[in-house]
Design an enzyme around this catalytic site. Structure first.
Site, short mmCIF file in Angstrom:
data_model
loop_
_atom_site.label_atom_id
_atom_site.label_comp_id
_atom_site.label_asym_id
_atom_site.label_seq_id
_atom_site.Cartn_x
_atom_site.Cartn_y
_atom_site.Cartn_z
N ASP A 14 0.83 -1.22 0.00
CA ASP A 14 0.00 0.00 0.00
C ASP A 14 0.86 1.26 0.00
O ASP A 14 1.99 1.27 0.50
CB ASP A 14 -0.93 -0.02 1.24
CG ASP A 14 -2.13 0.90 1.06
OD1 ASP A 14 -2.38 1.38 -0.07
OD2 ASP A 14 -2.81 1.16 2.07
N ASN A 63 -10.88 -2.74 -5.66
CA ASN A 63 -10.02 -1.86 -6.48
C ASN A 63 -10.58 -1.62 -7.89
O ASN A 63 -10.10 -0.74 -8.61
CB ASN A 63 -8.58 -2.42 -6.58
CG ASN A 63 -7.77 -2.24 -5.32
OD1 ASN A 63 -6.94 -3.07 -4.98
ND2 ASN A 63 -7.98 -1.14 -4.59
N TRP A 64 -11.63 -2.39 -8.26
CA TRP A 64 -12.30 -2.10 -9.54
C TRP A 64 -12.96 -0.73 -9.55
O TRP A 64 -13.37 -0.23 -10.60
CB TRP A 64 -13.32 -3.19 -9.88
CG TRP A 64 -12.68 -4.48 -10.31
CD1 TRP A 64 -12.61 -5.63 -9.60
CD2 TRP A 64 -12.02 -4.76 -11.56
NE1 TRP A 64 -11.94 -6.60 -10.31
CE2 TRP A 64 -11.56 -6.09 -11.52
CE3 TRP A 64 -11.75 -4.00 -12.71
CZ2 TRP A 64 -10.87 -6.69 -12.58
CZ3 TRP A 64 -11.06 -4.60 -13.76
CH2 TRP A 64 -10.63 -5.92 -13.69
N ARG A 176 1.47 -4.24 6.69
CA ARG A 176 0.83 -3.29 5.78
C ARG A 176 1.69 -2.05 5.71
O ARG A 176 1.97 -1.42 6.74
CB ARG A 176 -0.57 -2.92 6.25
CG ARG A 176 -1.27 -2.00 5.23
CD ARG A 176 -2.72 -1.74 5.51
NE ARG A 176 -3.32 -1.03 4.38
CZ ARG A 176 -4.56 -1.15 3.96
NH1 ARG A 176 -5.38 -1.95 4.59
NH2 ARG A 176 -5.01 -0.47 2.91
N GLU A 195 -0.10 -11.74 13.80
CA GLU A 195 0.50 -10.51 14.35
C GLU A 195 0.50 -9.45 13.23
O GLU A 195 0.82 -9.76 12.08
CB GLU A 195 1.94 -10.77 14.80
CG GLU A 195 2.06 -11.73 15.95
CD GLU A 195 1.46 -11.17 17.25
OE1 GLU A 195 1.61 -9.96 17.50
OE2 GLU A 195 0.83 -11.97 17.98
#
Ligand code: IPE
Ligand code: IPE
Ligand code: MG
Length: 235
Positions: A14, A63-64, A176, A195
């Site tokens: 991301d 995400n489309w 992330r 985790e």
């Protein structure tokens, strides 16, 4: 922490768009850089003995909602990454897996992803799992429908085998990038005791050094899974 099985590390890739925007470039430039970082990570970790599987969330069903221009560029970069690395995956003994739905994808992309799975299925090294055109909730619903006439009791194992996550272990560590702190409909069924590390670096700047720092932090976590602390001798 003692690691007694190989780790499943799952990335939510991301921050590509914001990374590019901060440099006055189109979002697609961030995706291009992101795919380069992906390549560097795989290259750097291909012989890592602690890791059994690396998952990368590369495109969600949600995400489309993005522009067709952005989607086309992102797909183009991923396809050229795959074509460029076809031989290398096998040389490195890596197993490629695609986790995702076929809906809305071109036959060209579907065939390429399936070919990569087939071409690397006899390799014995790390699984490189592309989570592409996936949604965790949609997978649960898909599997429930698939099993609606199943004779007998449905166990966790049977449910997972029939889902798109067949063959994958629970995620040990989820990383992330970009500082966002949410799951965004990722590998829901494998995250029960995962985790989480929310790394502030945006993915186009994410390096192997940062990964090793994240892995060290993971090893300091006291993983109890509902039981007792391994450090706790009061029981
Ligand atoms: C991650 O970067 C890549 C995909 C979701 C495909 P983003 O494109 O989400 O970047 P930000 O979050 O907008 O910065
Ligand atoms: C999650 O990132 C999906 C992928 C990394 C492929 P998003 O950028 O789409 O997630 P949200 O919209 O910020 O939750
Ligand atoms: Mg994002």
């Amino acid at each position: 922490m003692q690691i007694n099985h190989k780790l499943h590390v799952a990335f939510i890739v991301d921050g590509n768009g914001r990374w590019a925007k901060a440099r006055n470039k189109p979002r697609t430039f961030g995706h291009k850089k992101g795919v380069e970082r992906l390549e560097a990570l795989i290259e750097g970790l291909k012989d890592n003995q602690e890791i059994g599987c690396l998952s990368f969330y590369l495109f969600s069903l949600e995400n489309w909602k993005r522009s067709s221009e952005e989607i086309n560029y992102l797909f183009k970069y991923l396809v050229s990454f795959l074509k460029k690395n076809a031989k290398r995956l096998t040389e490195y003994n890596l197993r490629f897996k695609w986790t995702g739905f076929k809906e809305k994808l071109s036959n060209e992309i579907i065939n390429l992803l399936i070919k990569f799975e087939n071409d690397t299925k006899n390799n014995t090294g790390i699984i490189i799992n592309f989570v592409f055109n996936y949604g965790g909730i949609q997978d649960i619903i898909y599997t429930a429908n698939k099993l609606k006439n199943y004779p007998g009791n449905i166990t966790k194992e049977i449910f997972l085998e029939n889902s798109l996550l067949n063959g994958l272990n629970d995620v040990d560590l989820l990383i992330r990038t970009s500082g966002e702190q949410r799951i965004s409909n990722y590998l829901m069924l494998l995250l029960a005791y995962t985790e989480f590390i929310f790394e502030p670096t945006k993915f186009p700047d994410y390096t192997l050094e940062i990964f090793y720092k994240n892995l060290e932090e993971f090893k300091t976590r006291d993983i109890r899974k509902g039981g007792y602390s391994k450090k706790d001798d009061s029981k």
